[in-house]
Scaffold this motif. Structure first.
Motif, PDB file in Angstrom:
ATOM      1  N   GLY A  39      20.521 -12.394   0.223  1.00  0.00           N
ATOM      2  CA  GLY A  39      21.395 -12.546   1.430  1.00  0.00           C
ATOM      3  C   GLY A  39      22.356 -11.671   1.866  1.00  0.00           C
ATOM      4  N   LYS A  40      22.563 -10.575   1.012  1.00  0.00           N
ATOM      5  CA  LYS A  40      23.477  -9.328   1.185  1.00  0.00           C
ATOM      6  C   LYS A  40      23.058  -8.355   1.965  1.00  0.00           C
ATOM      7  CE  LYS A  40      26.098 -10.973  -2.765  1.00  0.00           C
ATOM      8  NZ  LYS A  40      26.758 -10.539  -4.132  1.00  0.00           N
ATOM      9  N   TRP A  41      21.967  -8.002   2.244  1.00  0.00           N
ATOM     10  CA  TRP A  41      21.228  -6.956   2.865  1.00  0.00           C
ATOM     11  C   TRP A  41      20.372  -7.298   3.865  1.00  0.00           C
ATOM     12  CZ3 TRP A  41      16.061  -5.591   2.242  1.00  0.00           C
ATOM     13  CH2 TRP A  41      15.455  -6.249   1.134  1.00  0.00           C
ATOM     14  N   ASP A  42      19.936  -6.726   5.150  1.00  0.00           N
ATOM     15  CA  ASP A  42      19.017  -7.115   6.130  1.00  0.00           C
ATOM     16  C   ASP A  42      18.036  -5.752   6.428  1.00  0.00           C
ATOM     17  OD1 ASP A  42      20.614  -5.760   7.800  1.00  0.00           O
ATOM     18  OD2 ASP A  42      21.650  -7.553   8.611  1.00  0.00           O
ATOM     19  N   LYS A  43      18.437  -4.849   5.766  1.00  0.00           N
ATOM     20  CA  LYS A  43      17.577  -3.399   6.130  1.00  0.00           C
ATOM     21  C   LYS A  43      17.610  -2.626   4.985  1.00  0.00           C
ATOM     22  CE  LYS A  43      19.000  -3.143  11.148  1.00  0.00           C
ATOM     23  NZ  LYS A  43      19.619  -2.391  12.149  1.00  0.00           N
ATOM     24  N   PHE A  44      16.385  -1.663   4.965  1.00  0.00           N
ATOM     25  CA  PHE A  44      16.284  -1.120   3.759  1.00  0.00           C
ATOM     26  C   PHE A  44      15.364   0.288   4.221  1.00  0.00           C
ATOM     27  CE2 PHE A  44      11.993  -3.143   4.166  1.00  0.00           C
ATOM     28  CZ  PHE A  44      11.211  -2.367   3.880  1.00  0.00           C
ATOM     29  N   SER A  45      15.672   1.097   3.207  1.00  0.00           N
ATOM     30  CA  SER A  45      15.201   2.738   3.349  1.00  0.00           C
ATOM     31  C   SER A  45      14.363   2.946   2.400  1.00  0.00           C
ATOM     32  CB  SER A  45      16.131   3.574   3.888  1.00  0.00           C
ATOM     33  OG  SER A  45      16.623   3.356   5.247  1.00  0.00           O
ATOM     34  N   VAL A  46      13.215   3.703   2.247  1.00  0.00           N
ATOM     35  CA  VAL A  46      12.532   4.197   0.886  1.00  0.00           C
ATOM     36  C   VAL A  46      12.292   5.554   1.233  1.00  0.00           C
ATOM     37  CG1 VAL A  46      11.830   2.041   0.280  1.00  0.00           C
ATOM     38  CG2 VAL A  46      10.453   3.364   1.821  1.00  0.00           C
ATOM     39  N   TYR A  47      12.426   6.464   0.052  1.00  0.00           N
ATOM     40  CA  TYR A  47      12.070   7.701   0.159  1.00  0.00           C
ATOM     41  C   TYR A  47      11.341   8.069  -1.094  1.00  0.00           C
ATOM     42  CZ  TYR A  47      16.065   7.798   3.134  1.00  0.00           C
ATOM     43  OH  TYR A  47      16.915   7.561   4.355  1.00  0.00           O
ATOM     44  N   LEU A  48      10.012   8.187  -0.808  1.00  0.00           N
ATOM     45  CA  LEU A  48       9.083   8.555  -1.765  1.00  0.00           C
ATOM     46  C   LEU A  48       9.154  10.014  -2.201  1.00  0.00           C
ATOM     47  CD1 LEU A  48       6.100   6.354  -0.052  1.00  0.00           C
ATOM     48  CD2 LEU A  48       7.771   5.632  -1.780  1.00  0.00           C
ATOM     49  N   GLY A  88      19.542   2.738  -5.132  1.00  0.00           N
ATOM     50  CA  GLY A  88      18.640   2.559  -6.389  1.00  0.00           C
ATOM     51  C   GLY A  88      17.641   3.530  -6.463  1.00  0.00           C
ATOM     52  N   LEU A  89      17.187   3.780  -7.668  1.00  0.00           N
ATOM     53  CA  LEU A  89      15.860   4.431  -7.555  1.00  0.00           C
ATOM     54  C   LEU A  89      14.794   3.538  -8.651  1.00  0.00           C
ATOM     55  CD1 LEU A  89      15.605   5.358 -11.051  1.00  0.00           C
ATOM     56  CD2 LEU A  89      17.285   6.955 -10.303  1.00  0.00           C
ATOM     57  N   ALA A  90      13.556   3.656  -8.665  1.00  0.00           N
ATOM     58  CA  ALA A  90      12.607   3.003  -9.165  1.00  0.00           C
ATOM     59  C   ALA A  90      11.288   3.722  -9.127  1.00  0.00           C
ATOM     60  CB  ALA A  90      12.320   1.626  -8.404  1.00  0.00           C
ATOM     61  N   SER A  91      10.704   3.442 -10.249  1.00  0.00           N
ATOM     62  CA  SER A  91       9.239   3.845 -10.430  1.00  0.00           C
ATOM     63  C   SER A  91       8.100   3.209  -9.656  1.00  0.00           C
ATOM     64  CB  SER A  91       8.726   4.108 -12.052  1.00  0.00           C
ATOM     65  OG  SER A  91       8.956   2.717 -12.472  1.00  0.00           O
ATOM     66  N   ARG A 103       0.901  -1.157  -0.195  1.00  0.00           N
ATOM     67  CA  ARG A 103       0.021   0.009  -0.164  1.00  0.00           C
ATOM     68  C   ARG A 103       0.985   1.383   0.056  1.00  0.00           C
ATOM     69  NH1 ARG A 103      -3.296  -2.494   4.143  1.00  0.00           N
ATOM     70  NH2 ARG A 103      -2.354  -0.898   5.609  1.00  0.00           N
ATOM     71  N   TYR A 104       2.089   1.272   0.753  1.00  0.00           N
ATOM     72  CA  TYR A 104       2.894   2.498   0.834  1.00  0.00           C
ATOM     73  C   TYR A 104       3.675   2.529  -0.428  1.00  0.00           C
ATOM     74  CZ  TYR A 104       2.410   2.078   5.708  1.00  0.00           C
ATOM     75  OH  TYR A 104       1.766   1.865   7.061  1.00  0.00           O
ATOM     76  N   GLY A 105       4.096   1.722  -1.160  1.00  0.00           N
ATOM     77  CA  GLY A 105       4.947   1.795  -2.080  1.00  0.00           C
ATOM     78  C   GLY A 105       4.595   1.510  -3.609  1.00  0.00           C
ATOM     79  N   HIS A 106       3.503   0.862  -3.689  1.00  0.00           N
ATOM     80  CA  HIS A 106       2.916   0.317  -5.095  1.00  0.00           C
ATOM     81  C   HIS A 106       2.883   1.452  -5.731  1.00  0.00           C
ATOM     82  CE1 HIS A 106       1.139  -2.408  -7.971  1.00  0.00           C
ATOM     83  NE2 HIS A 106       0.161  -1.559  -8.001  1.00  0.00           N
ATOM     84  N   ARG A 107       3.628   1.297  -7.126  1.00  0.00           N
ATOM     85  CA  ARG A 107       3.643   2.269  -8.256  1.00  0.00           C
ATOM     86  C   ARG A 107       4.042   3.794  -7.746  1.00  0.00           C
ATOM     87  NH1 ARG A 107       1.406   0.237 -12.927  1.00  0.00           N
ATOM     88  NH2 ARG A 107       0.156  -1.693 -12.620  1.00  0.00           N
ATOM     89  N   ARG A 108       4.690   3.774  -6.738  1.00  0.00           N
ATOM     90  CA  ARG A 108       5.309   4.966  -6.401  1.00  0.00           C
ATOM     91  C   ARG A 108       6.731   5.021  -6.717  1.00  0.00           C
ATOM     92  NH1 ARG A 108       2.612   6.979  -1.719  1.00  0.00           N
ATOM     93  NH2 ARG A 108       4.142   8.783  -1.958  1.00  0.00           N
ATOM     94  N   GLN A 109       7.130   6.238  -7.042  1.00  0.00           N
ATOM     95  CA  GLN A 109       8.458   6.288  -7.527  1.00  0.00           C
ATOM     96  C   GLN A 109       9.221   6.944  -6.275  1.00  0.00           C
ATOM     97  OE1 GLN A 109       6.176   8.220  -9.299  1.00  0.00           O
ATOM     98  NE2 GLN A 109       6.635  10.234  -7.873  1.00  0.00           N
ATOM     99  N   GLY A 110      10.706   6.940  -6.284  1.00  0.00           N
ATOM    100  CA  GLY A 110      11.490   7.315  -5.454  1.00  0.00           C
ATOM    101  C   GLY A 110      12.980   6.768  -5.300  1.00  0.00           C
TER     102      GLY A 110
END
Length: 236
Positions: free
Chosen positions: A69-78, A50-53, A29-36
């Motif tokens: 297996g090379k990462w265990d946390k993430f951040s997103v900026y919409l 990275g960036l994505a639409s 719900r937060y990130g579907h079809r959202r760019q950032g």
């Protein structure tokens, strides 16, 4: 008061990657079809940027591709729109240099000042050397070096005001009540506007709008590709 354009609308920082598996519906719900822009971490260390639409789909993809297996946390900026998204990603890549990114970020139109810096340092050192060995230094050479180092002499009455701030032709632009005006600073420091020549920014501005105004805060020049700033910043 003019509002500052907003780039980031929402964000999540250093969230456990397990959330993508256990709470997919919420994250969707937060990130579907959202760019950032997004970042992947291994512990407290940045691993990939990275960036994505479609942020939700891209991050889920990294659970299965070469980054698995090379990462265990993430951040997103919409972000609001994607006009500067690519350059924003490039800026982060060039500063952070994440281990997981194979390609460094590139800027489409930005000027690399390294060559200019070398040229200006060389000119400054030449003046210093001539002074040390007792050689006569031409005044125009000293003026050019001082101008480059921003230790500029004040304007004189004999020459146009901008002669002490620009040594070559520079394009000017002004936006006033929905209209755009364009002018050019000539090599002698005068301003050409609509076929006429003016000795100061304020005189040229008055010719544009019909009444007195501070020309230093009316006209802008391109300090760097795409970066238009008021003339008064040149005086500082």
């Amino acid at each position: 008061m003019r509002k500052t354009p907003q780039l980031v609308s929402q964000f999540l920082e250093t969230i456990s990657g397990k959330i993508l598996e256990n709470y997919q519906a919420i994250i969707r719900r937060y990130g579907h079809r959202r760019q950032g822009v997004y970042a992947l971490y291994r512990g407290d260390r940045l691993y990939y940027v990275g960036l994505a639409s479609n942020l939700n789909a891209r991050i889920k993809q990294h659970l299965r591709d070469r980054h698995k297996g090379k990462w265990d946390k993430f951040s997103v900026y919409l972000t609001i729109g994607d006009r500067h998204l690519k350059e924003l990603e490039s800026l982060v890549l060039r500063i952070a240099q994440p281990k997981g990114n194979k390609v460094a970020g590139k800027f489409a139109k930005a000027e690399n000042l390294r060559r200019k810096l070398k040229r200006d340092i060389r000119a400054s050192q030449q003046v210093e050397l001539n002074v040390l060995v007792g050689r006569r230094v031409r005044k125009r050479v000293i003026k050019r070096v001082l101008r480059k180092s921003k230790r500029k002499p004040g304007p004189t009455r004999k020459s146009p005001v901008l002669a002490d701030y620009f040594s070559q032709r520079v394009k000017l632009r002004a936006q006033w009540k929905g209209k755009t005006f364009r002018a050019t600073v000539r090599k002698d420091g005068s301003i050409r506007f609509q076929g006429n020549v003016f000795r100061s920014p304020s005189n040229a501005a008055r010719a544009a709008i019909g009444y007195a105004v501070n020309g230093w805060r009316f006209w802008t020049y391109e300090q760097a590709p795409g970066d238009w700033v008021f003339l008064n910043t040149r005086k500082k």
